[in-house]
Design a protein around this motif. Sequence first.
Motif, PDB file in Angstrom:
ATOM      1  N   MET A 768      57.154  47.625  -6.178  1.00  0.00           N
ATOM      2  CA  MET A 768      56.607  48.633  -5.270  1.00  0.00           C
ATOM      3  C   MET A 768      55.286  48.153  -4.665  1.00  0.00           C
ATOM      4  O   MET A 768      54.978  48.454  -3.509  1.00  0.00           O
ATOM      5  CB  MET A 768      56.414  49.952  -6.019  1.00  0.00           C
ATOM      6  CG  MET A 768      57.724  50.599  -6.467  1.00  0.00           C
ATOM      7  SD  MET A 768      57.489  52.080  -7.482  1.00  0.00           S
ATOM      8  CE  MET A 768      56.925  53.256  -6.252  1.00  0.00           C
ATOM      9  N   LYS A 769      54.528  47.409  -5.456  1.00  0.00           N
ATOM     10  CA  LYS A 769      53.290  46.823  -4.916  1.00  0.00           C
ATOM     11  C   LYS A 769      53.622  45.839  -3.801  1.00  0.00           C
ATOM     12  O   LYS A 769      52.951  45.802  -2.751  1.00  0.00           O
ATOM     13  CB  LYS A 769      52.541  46.105  -6.045  1.00  0.00           C
ATOM     14  CG  LYS A 769      51.260  45.409  -5.609  1.00  0.00           C
ATOM     15  CD  LYS A 769      50.181  46.428  -5.298  1.00  0.00           C
ATOM     16  CE  LYS A 769      48.885  45.744  -4.898  1.00  0.00           C
ATOM     17  NZ  LYS A 769      48.920  45.239  -3.519  1.00  0.00           N
ATOM     18  N   GLN A 791      45.487  48.297  -3.433  1.00  0.00           N
ATOM     19  CA  GLN A 791      45.303  49.158  -4.597  1.00  0.00           C
ATOM     20  C   GLN A 791      46.426  50.185  -4.747  1.00  0.00           C
ATOM     21  O   GLN A 791      46.291  51.140  -5.510  1.00  0.00           O
ATOM     22  CB  GLN A 791      43.958  49.888  -4.488  1.00  0.00           C
ATOM     23  CG  GLN A 791      42.767  48.930  -4.481  1.00  0.00           C
ATOM     24  CD  GLN A 791      41.451  49.667  -4.365  1.00  0.00           C
ATOM     25  OE1 GLN A 791      41.183  50.608  -5.116  1.00  0.00           O
ATOM     26  NE2 GLN A 791      40.612  49.255  -3.424  1.00  0.00           N
ATOM     27  N   ILE A 792      47.518  49.961  -4.034  1.00  0.00           N
ATOM     28  CA  ILE A 792      48.623  50.920  -4.083  1.00  0.00           C
ATOM     29  C   ILE A 792      49.969  50.210  -4.174  1.00  0.00           C
ATOM     30  O   ILE A 792      50.085  49.018  -3.876  1.00  0.00           O
ATOM     31  CB  ILE A 792      48.634  51.840  -2.839  1.00  0.00           C
ATOM     32  CG1 ILE A 792      48.793  50.993  -1.566  1.00  0.00           C
ATOM     33  CG2 ILE A 792      47.393  52.688  -2.768  1.00  0.00           C
ATOM     34  CD1 ILE A 792      48.920  51.812  -0.297  1.00  0.00           C
ATOM     35  N   TRP A 811      61.313  59.144   4.176  1.00  0.00           N
ATOM     36  CA  TRP A 811      60.615  59.332   2.900  1.00  0.00           C
ATOM     37  C   TRP A 811      59.625  58.180   2.694  1.00  0.00           C
ATOM     38  O   TRP A 811      59.882  57.059   3.100  1.00  0.00           O
ATOM     39  CB  TRP A 811      61.578  59.296   1.721  1.00  0.00           C
ATOM     40  CG  TRP A 811      62.565  60.406   1.591  1.00  0.00           C
ATOM     41  CD1 TRP A 811      63.775  60.507   2.215  1.00  0.00           C
ATOM     42  CD2 TRP A 811      62.465  61.550   0.737  1.00  0.00           C
ATOM     43  NE1 TRP A 811      64.430  61.639   1.810  1.00  0.00           N
ATOM     44  CE2 TRP A 811      63.653  62.291   0.896  1.00  0.00           C
ATOM     45  CE3 TRP A 811      61.488  62.002  -0.152  1.00  0.00           C
ATOM     46  CZ2 TRP A 811      63.881  63.484   0.211  1.00  0.00           C
ATOM     47  CZ3 TRP A 811      61.722  63.187  -0.853  1.00  0.00           C
ATOM     48  CH2 TRP A 811      62.907  63.920  -0.657  1.00  0.00           C
ATOM     49  N   PHE A 812      58.537  58.496   2.034  1.00  0.00           N
ATOM     50  CA  PHE A 812      57.677  57.435   1.498  1.00  0.00           C
ATOM     51  C   PHE A 812      57.071  57.947   0.202  1.00  0.00           C
ATOM     52  O   PHE A 812      56.550  59.066   0.141  1.00  0.00           O
ATOM     53  CB  PHE A 812      56.561  57.040   2.456  1.00  0.00           C
ATOM     54  CG  PHE A 812      55.755  55.871   1.947  1.00  0.00           C
ATOM     55  CD1 PHE A 812      56.289  54.588   1.928  1.00  0.00           C
ATOM     56  CD2 PHE A 812      54.474  56.054   1.444  1.00  0.00           C
ATOM     57  CE1 PHE A 812      55.569  53.510   1.427  1.00  0.00           C
ATOM     58  CE2 PHE A 812      53.733  54.977   0.953  1.00  0.00           C
ATOM     59  CZ  PHE A 812      54.287  53.703   0.946  1.00  0.00           C
ATOM     60  N   VAL A 813      57.177  57.114  -0.847  1.00  0.00           N
ATOM     61  CA  VAL A 813      56.570  57.453  -2.138  1.00  0.00           C
ATOM     62  C   VAL A 813      55.605  56.337  -2.509  1.00  0.00           C
ATOM     63  O   VAL A 813      55.814  55.170  -2.166  1.00  0.00           O
ATOM     64  CB  VAL A 813      57.636  57.625  -3.238  1.00  0.00           C
ATOM     65  CG1 VAL A 813      58.640  58.696  -2.846  1.00  0.00           C
ATOM     66  CG2 VAL A 813      58.370  56.312  -3.528  1.00  0.00           C
ATOM     67  N   CYS A 814      54.544  56.700  -3.190  1.00  0.00           N
ATOM     68  CA  CYS A 814      53.569  55.667  -3.587  1.00  0.00           C
ATOM     69  C   CYS A 814      52.724  56.159  -4.748  1.00  0.00           C
ATOM     70  O   CYS A 814      52.810  57.314  -5.164  1.00  0.00           O
ATOM     71  CB  CYS A 814      52.681  55.290  -2.405  1.00  0.00           C
ATOM     72  SG  CYS A 814      51.681  56.640  -1.758  1.00  0.00           S
ATOM     73  N   ASP A 850      46.719  58.714   4.978  1.00  0.00           N
ATOM     74  CA  ASP A 850      45.627  59.696   5.077  1.00  0.00           C
ATOM     75  C   ASP A 850      45.292  60.270   3.704  1.00  0.00           C
ATOM     76  O   ASP A 850      44.114  60.462   3.371  1.00  0.00           O
ATOM     77  CB  ASP A 850      46.036  60.843   6.010  1.00  0.00           C
ATOM     78  CG  ASP A 850      46.031  60.439   7.477  1.00  0.00           C
ATOM     79  OD1 ASP A 850      45.446  59.390   7.801  1.00  0.00           O
ATOM     80  OD2 ASP A 850      46.619  61.181   8.286  1.00  0.00           O
ATOM     81  N   ILE A 851      46.321  60.548   2.913  1.00  0.00           N
ATOM     82  CA  ILE A 851      46.099  61.130   1.589  1.00  0.00           C
ATOM     83  C   ILE A 851      45.388  60.130   0.686  1.00  0.00           C
ATOM     84  O   ILE A 851      44.422  60.476  -0.012  1.00  0.00           O
ATOM     85  CB  ILE A 851      47.435  61.570   0.966  1.00  0.00           C
ATOM     86  CG1 ILE A 851      48.093  62.653   1.828  1.00  0.00           C
ATOM     87  CG2 ILE A 851      47.222  62.080  -0.457  1.00  0.00           C
ATOM     88  CD1 ILE A 851      49.513  63.003   1.412  1.00  0.00           C
ATOM     89  N   ILE A 852      45.856  58.887   0.698  1.00  0.00           N
ATOM     90  CA  ILE A 852      45.232  57.839  -0.121  1.00  0.00           C
ATOM     91  C   ILE A 852      43.791  57.625   0.315  1.00  0.00           C
ATOM     92  O   ILE A 852      42.887  57.502  -0.523  1.00  0.00           O
ATOM     93  CB  ILE A 852      46.026  56.525  -0.014  1.00  0.00           C
ATOM     94  CG1 ILE A 852      47.421  56.700  -0.615  1.00  0.00           C
ATOM     95  CG2 ILE A 852      45.292  55.388  -0.723  1.00  0.00           C
ATOM     96  CD1 ILE A 852      48.383  55.592  -0.254  1.00  0.00           C
TER      97      ILE A 852
END
Length: 875
Positions: A768-769, A791-792, A811-814, A850-852
């Motif tokens: 995922m990284k 960092q994500i 969709w996007f998950v992180c 934006d959330i990160i």
Amino acid sequence: MNVNIRNRFIFFGIFAVALFALLFIQLAHLTLVQGKEYAAKAAALDKREVTVSGSRGSILDRNGLPLAYDVKSYNIQFYRDPTKNTEADRAYYTSIIMQTIDIVEKNGGKTVDTFAIKLNEKTGEYYFDWGDIKAEYKASREKEWRKNMYVDSKSLQTPEQIYLFLRNKYQIPSEMGFDEASKILSIWQNVQLASWVAYKPVDVAYNVDTQTVAEIETHKAELVGMSIQDSTERVYPKGSVAAHVIGYLWHITDNTLSNVDGYGYVDDDHYTQDELNRSSTLEDLGYSVDDLIGVEGVEKSMEAYLTGNRSARQGKQAVEIDNMAVVQNVLSSTEPSQGDNVMLTIDTPLQEAVEKSLADNIPKIYNEQVKAFNADRLKPVKKQKYAGKELDKLNLANSGAAVVMDVNTGDVLAMASNPSFDLNLFTGGIDEATYKALNKDKATPLFNKAIASKATPGSIFKMVTGLGALMEGEKDPKKGTTLDDRITCHGKYTEGIIDVDNAPECWLKSNNETKHGNQDIVAGLEHSCNYYFYTLAGRMGIDLLDKWAEKYGLTSSTGIELPGEVVGQIGSQKMLFNKYRDIDDQSSALPKLVWKTGPYSVYNLIKKYAQEVGRTYTDDEMLDAAKEIVYLMGDTWTTKEQNGVAVMMDEKEVSIGTHIRKILSDKLGISTKVSSQLSSDISSTLTELLWTPTKTVATGIGQGITAVTPIAVARYVSAIVNGGTVYQANIIDKVVAQDGTVVLDKQPEVFGKLDAKPIYLEKLIEGMKSVVSAEEGTAKDYFKDFKYQNQIGGKTGTAQVSDIDLENNSWFVCFAPYDQDDPKVKPEIAIVVYVPHGYKGGLSTLVAKDIIQYYMDQKNVVAEQTIPDPDSLVN
């Protein structure tokens, strides 16, 4: 004059004088002797015991910021003397109601308008509107209403006849239009509905301003029956922020009064034994028809804690009332108790940042779709993907949802569903036009998409397949994979696929072996290689895929303390078609499409055949035959190849075509000798309901009828990065009584454990990284030059829902933060962004970024404030 006649006159004269004398003496006795006694009785006040509800508790965020609370307000109430029921009395009261409505509306207020009969202004048709209740209850509701309103069902049958009758009965001026008349009739209706309760006034208007209060009090002598009642008003200071989480209140109805489920009345020491009786109704618990009750969100799920309407919290007043039910004296009183305060896990500033990002970026995604559509129009017609399509007829991005979860507890730090709505619209009762507009909005603003929508996940499902294959591969490499196993993409996946021409293939159409060659689990995720995960899914089979989806909690309730959560599903034969359920009650719409609504449905194929051969059947006959044929798919079938064609066979190796032809013969009289082509066409349609290896491998990449919810995905991603613990989702932090006592302190609750080797989870995290930072990462371009790219970790998901790619789910998950070189840096949050019909998974990264950005910036600010400067003293 005849003597007898004269004597009669004298007799009657004496009798009349004597009668008047007797009446005069009686009048004098009543006035002089008993007058004081009757006057005292007339002035006497009736004693009553009045129940007083406590105010509602507040809803606060995790930091104590108020999101919902009560403030003092005033209601106008009306009481009609039940002894005054003549035509003149009704006309008198109607004039008072009209004056009161004028005062309220002049000052910007609105009166209660719940009159059961409505008018369709376009058609001029009158109709009953019983609100959102089941059809089977409407007849009984109308019957009861007619009884209360004294409406004769024989002579007054239509709503229009009843409306005109009531206008005349209550002396409403003829020049008054329906809208104004409806307000008056609404109050009369409520008077009649409450008439069985002695001294029970009805509400005319809620939350009126002080100017209205002053005018009602000033004209009290003329406005007989009208009074001002102290009350409370619910205030939502943040308006639309976290609206779907907080929920709203509504006036209790007969239906809800007889129910208790869903309102938080659970087995807890906080309640009395009587209150814990699950067979109790809300009425048993002390609620009445006039009360407000939570109907959505936390206002509903935590009703038992928040409410002041429970009998255990109600106060009592012994009062004296006059003949108009107005309280004149309070003889004694017991103060009510206020409801508990509920603290949420929501962080309001983070919630606001999430909602703003959704609102800003969904239009951007829509614009990308419009741009792609217009660019396609510039190509030659033969090369256009959207030839013959109209932009305004396509399903494009107009809504979305996002969830931010603490990966180590399951606490929901933010949950947003876009578009939102202002909770204050529901304070005092939302007007019908606004409510209908919200309900009809295609973007469904009242619908909490974070918990109540389930959709095909696409590639964000690949971590389920990956971990499952690694775990099963330990036992049997043929059932999965190993860390040393390498798989090279060959484009089309044909292993076990009978229809090779339509075999599933990778999204990469060229250079497969070069770009997607020699892949392990990390590279498979980095490339999001469909072929790689087709291979794993094909080895595992659908039962093992289902097993691992369940271990992640994707097919179970997350336990979120909100009403309306739906549960996801993983594809299987039973999910495709369950013969023990009605076609309208299947896990997907596919059986109904196969039965009658699809262009090549069994019904349409039979109908086409009948037209071609000149036979006539009723719709019911064709639908009945088609349904029986569809229910064949509830049996066990295997697929065998005959002459290069896949044929479905039952356990006795009888082809499905034979069964179809028998049903056509029995139901419609179509000879088995002439129905071969029809049965063949129908058989092809039925394959949509047959579980095949193709559907299994499609499930491995999150396609097909697999569907998940954003909230379930949030805890799935959390489990990957927290070491394998699947927590129940939680949005309640604690409940605190007004004296500061902690009534309920929610602790993390474990749903299950993945029991996976740490190295397997580390490889998923590494993959995922790589998605967001490696050279071939599918989301790398979206995170280029992003401050926190290193960092994500994350995963895009583009899920097909039609043959038009613009309509794909996005969709996007992180997770964040992450540092591969520093094991002390552990992921803290998981983020899920879901945009229905959002075109590409990568476009949902706009919201995630934006959330990160907000979360990490705030984290750094806190760190700077708490870390001392070099050489400084630390206390």
